[in-house]
Design an enzyme around this catalytic site. Sequence first.
Site, PDB file in Angstrom:
ATOM      1  N   ASP A  18     -13.549  -0.119   0.661  1.00  0.00           N
ATOM      2  CA  ASP A  18     -13.252  -0.141   2.098  1.00  0.00           C
ATOM      3  C   ASP A  18     -14.315  -0.871   2.917  1.00  0.00           C
ATOM      4  OD1 ASP A  18     -11.233   1.396   1.154  1.00  0.00           O
ATOM      5  OD2 ASP A  18     -11.825   3.245   2.157  1.00  0.00           O
ATOM      6  N   ARG A  68     -10.363   1.667  -8.119  1.00  0.00           N
ATOM      7  CA  ARG A  68     -11.467   1.803  -7.175  1.00  0.00           C
ATOM      8  C   ARG A  68     -12.654   2.487  -7.833  1.00  0.00           C
ATOM      9  NH1 ARG A  68     -10.696   4.458  -1.348  1.00  0.00           N
ATOM     10  NH2 ARG A  68     -11.052   6.381  -2.509  1.00  0.00           N
ATOM     11  N   HIS A 118      -6.684  -8.177   2.189  1.00  0.00           N
ATOM     12  CA  HIS A 118      -6.138  -6.833   2.407  1.00  0.00           C
ATOM     13  C   HIS A 118      -6.806  -6.221   3.628  1.00  0.00           C
ATOM     14  CE1 HIS A 118      -4.666  -2.846   1.817  1.00  0.00           C
ATOM     15  NE2 HIS A 118      -5.769  -2.345   1.340  1.00  0.00           N
ATOM     16  N   ASP A 120      -6.013   3.834  -6.943  1.00  0.00           N
ATOM     17  CA  ASP A 120      -6.892   4.084  -5.808  1.00  0.00           C
ATOM     18  C   ASP A 120      -7.320   5.555  -5.822  1.00  0.00           C
ATOM     19  OD1 ASP A 120      -8.174   3.513  -3.454  1.00  0.00           O
ATOM     20  OD2 ASP A 120      -6.411   3.744  -2.180  1.00  0.00           O
ATOM     21  N   ASP A 157       0.865  -1.177   0.000  1.00  0.00           N
ATOM     22  CA  ASP A 157       0.000   0.000   0.000  1.00  0.00           C
ATOM     23  C   ASP A 157       0.911   1.240   0.000  1.00  0.00           C
ATOM     24  OD1 ASP A 157      -2.102   1.852   0.553  1.00  0.00           O
ATOM     25  OD2 ASP A 157      -3.224   0.281   1.567  1.00  0.00           O
ATOM     26  N   GLU A 192     -11.895   8.694  -7.485  1.00  0.00           N
ATOM     27  CA  GLU A 192     -13.306   9.093  -7.706  1.00  0.00           C
ATOM     28  C   GLU A 192     -13.420  10.463  -8.350  1.00  0.00           C
ATOM     29  OE1 GLU A 192     -12.068   7.723  -4.911  1.00  0.00           O
ATOM     30  OE2 GLU A 192     -12.899   5.778  -5.422  1.00  0.00           O
TER      31      GLU A 192
END
Length: 875
Positions: A569, A553, A627, A473, A358, A476
């Site tokens: 998440d 994502r 994860h 990631d 990560d 958005e």
Amino acid sequence: MKRIILSLIVVYFGNISANDKTTNGNFLKADPSQCLAVPQNERLDCWPGSDGNQEKCESRGCCWSPPNSVRGLPNIPYCFYQPKAESYKFTNVSELPDGISAFLERSSKSPYPRDVSTIQLIVTYQSDSILRFKIIDPSNPRFESPFPEIDLPQPKTENPLYKFNIENDKQGFKIIRRSDDSVIFDASDLSNFIYSDQFLQITTKLPSTNIYGLGEERKRFRVSTDWKQITFFNHDAAPQDNVNIYGTHPFYLLVENSTNAHGVFLKNSNGLELVLQPTPALTYRAIGGILDFYVFLGPTPSDVLKQYQEVVGKPKMPPYWSLGFHLCRWGIIDLESTKKVLQRNLDAGIPIETQWNDLDYMEDHNDFTYNKSAFGGLPEFVQELHKQGRRYAILIDPGVSGSELPGSYPPYDRGVELDVFVKNSTGQIFIGKVWNSLTTVFPDFTHPNAYTYWKEMLKEFHDLVPFDGAWIDMNEPSNSEWPYGCPDSELENPPYRLNTDGGALHEKTFCMTAKQHLGVHYDIHNLYGISEANITSRALSEILGERSFIISRSTFSGQGRYGGHWGGDVYSTWDELRYSIPHLLDFSLFGMPLMGSDICGFNDNTTEPLCNRWMQLGAFYPFSRNHNSEKLMDQDPAAMGEQVIRSSIKALNIRYSLLPFLYTLFWHASKNGSTVARPLMVEFPDDPNTYDIDTAFLWGSALLIAPVLEDNPSSISVYLPKGRWYNFYDRKPLNSKGEYFEIAVDRETIPLFIRGGSIIPMQTPANTTEEVRKSDIKLLVALDEDGKASGNLYWDDGVSVDVGSDYTVLEFSAEGNKVDVTSSNLGRTPPPKISSIEVIGNGNQNMMADILGIDRYPVKVICGNPTQILYYITH
Ligand SMILES: *[C@@H]1O[C@H](CO)[C@@H](O)[C@H](O)[C@H]1NC(C)=O
Ligand SMILES: *[C@@H]1O[C@H](CO)[C@@H](O)[C@H](O)[C@H]1NC(C)=O
Ligand SMILES: *[C@@H]1O[C@H](CO)[C@@H](O)[C@H](O)[C@H]1NC(C)=O
Ligand SMILES: *[C@@H]1O[C@H](CO)[C@@H](O)[C@H](O)[C@H]1NC(C)=O
Ligand SMILES: *[C@@H]1O[C@H](CO)[C@@H](O)[C@H](O)[C@H]1NC(C)=O
Ligand SMILES: *[C@@H]1O[C@H](CO)[C@@H](O)[C@H](O)[C@H]1NC(C)=O
Ligand SMILES: *[C@@H]1O[C@H](CO)[C@@H](O)[C@H](O)[C@H]1NC(C)=O
Ligand SMILES: *[C@@H]1O[C@H](CO)[C@@H](O)[C@H](O)[C@H]1NC(C)=O
């Protein structure tokens, strides 16, 4: 990976309602007797939003009927349209060779500013089963999304399954299935139809309540029609009920009462709101763009999905290795810990294919750097993984630091040089903040230089650390600070406010006035993730010279062609374990089969019983990764104790033995738009008992996966559709009339069933997919009631971007005393030899295997009982 905690309170926008901005007086008061005649379930909301009152409602000429006692049922509108309220009416209609062009005119003003009073409807008969209708402003071009990249042939029909009818004295239209007159899209009543600059609304009555798709949102697989509202505005929030999350896929699949199926896709990248009501009906509201619908006539669910993917694009073929098991977590703060966690899992016998890091690996959380002290030796570690046949994947954020010393951080300097960063409304670089220490700036992935920029960055980092996969990631896009605020404007504060999480549209993202090459952020917000995925996927392929692997994502319709997705998440709860199945199946419908949720849960501490079951289910996610968030207990399988280790090895060994089958399913999906993780409803649409099932699913048509979703029950109830099935473990046949079976369970086994009639290619599990690929192929032949079975195998080198003709397809069929293997293509990299055949369901003792017509091999029975006979092939 994680959500950013909101660290700055932003400008509060007052309650500006549409009414404040319109002139009233155009409306006739609604007729009370007409109002009374509208059944509750059929009310069309005339004042969406929460700020209505009688006066405002009546000023729109609508019916006001507040609930008289307890407001037991929220969401039922009490300001609603009276029947046949006036909106648009067709003025002229021209038949075209491949469709219709028609104009509609508005008779009175809508309550929203900048009505388009004359609109044009363009209907295209694309093919016998695909119809498109598009509603535009003929005099002013409006924003149209370039995604998904649609590349359809010239329209051509011979015998269309549909007809398009203009109805009700020219006040509406319907799309009808010719074979049985079912109404597929019913806009015969345009009472609530609005086409204004920032508010577009259309309602269709639905022919049944068996409706699926419409994500991304946490929900059951069959979507509720009980006044269910779904908001599409890509957003960094953990999946929870009724909250807009990472992706936008305004596509549904609906099974009619006849069991025929159809689908509808709205291509629009603006913020959207959908309302499903019990009529049943579906209302679309868009805050911009145009209405551009594609309708798919099926008639089976599989046909619909195939037709949908002909339009939006079929999924990319994943590299073979990406189907192995992935291990990741946030908060592994150095290389030593990374190595330690990996090693303890390898020592425990967990077949880890890919180690991830990560953002911990980065220096100061800056993309394209690594922490040289904590992660010193990272390049050598990755080389070592490669020697073992393993892989390495990294997290990459879209935003790069905007506050490094000039000349010290090429991702910023080069971006400025190529002018690729998103701008603010006054034309300077838009500044926000994500993980970087001071500020973050964001590449505009729609900019003509973005590809050059991003590829250069990826390549330079890859030259240092030869990573294999990218995890994109926070796209958005997520952002948590606006040092210059967001200027007030009709983009920031449109006449209709969507019910987005947090209120303001810019909540946790860019200002709506931010500028990108393609347009203002307001129009293209939902495209940020897909535009990044497009570029990352292509650039990585070029850098690696191999098929790239990415998971993103944020997603948008058609993104399957660039890569996969994960569930975001999710919390470590039993609820989330269950929801991960409909979440996965939704993405099957969306043409993104490479999907899975973080195994054992991402947020909060997991528990041993939960992780035990989650490892079992997760072994059957097409994308299988454990994860975890930072500052939590370790949850890699080896850390969870003997029970979880045993479960994990058992389930993952089955996954690895089925890899040739799984890969073959991906091949079919990439060529034909079929599903990999398949809802029972898609495979058995004639069986209404399957319509609500979202606790079990299939791989292709052959393997039913019925995970245990609680700690330690003695048995679970599993629905087996009509036909013959076999328990995967003891090979016992189960003949089903279409009924539930009570299946005894233990703590380390996930119930699996093989469907009679299937031939599944298998191999021997091993520690890496590379090792598995070297082992002999074994065929598992599960006969149906008539003693027949079939299946196939696709095989290539597993990594080439374009395999050309270098692939092999073997077709298997079994009948009587013979198993036939033929090939429709033989590549230069053939699959390993078929060395054994296991027949279940009263196989013939004297079996012949006719392999590729080259030779007829007598096969030796090495063990036999009434249901199961294993043959060894003497080559
Ligand atoms: C149809 O109506 C539109 C808009 O009023 C007009 O521009 C167009 O010329 C009309 N076409 C025909 C064939 O009458
Ligand atoms: C479909 O079936 C439901 C339930 O039986 C029924 O209420 C509905 O009217 C039917 N729809 C159509 C279009 O026939
Ligand atoms: C490098 O990693 C160590 C250990 O996590 C951390 O303390 C340090 O702040 C990191 N350095 C940078 C520049 O990120
Ligand atoms: C996807 O990326 C490629 C490569 O940069 C670019 O040519 C193409 O226009 C992009 N697609 C869209 C719809 O932006
Ligand atoms: C745009 O950003 C610059 C700094 O890069 C800032 O000075 C300016 O005020 C910003 N404009 C707006 C409208 O936020
Ligand atoms: C999770 O477990 C860790 C380690 O056992 C503990 O330090 C932490 O407080 C727990 N966190 C939560 C949210 O329960
Ligand atoms: C795709 O579908 C066609 C038509 O059903 C079929 O003939 C073909 O074998 C399929 N190909 C793949 C790769 O699934
Ligand atoms: C996988 O690795 C484990 C641990 O290193 C080892 O014990 C086992 O034999 C290996 N399995 C295979 C099939 O190579």
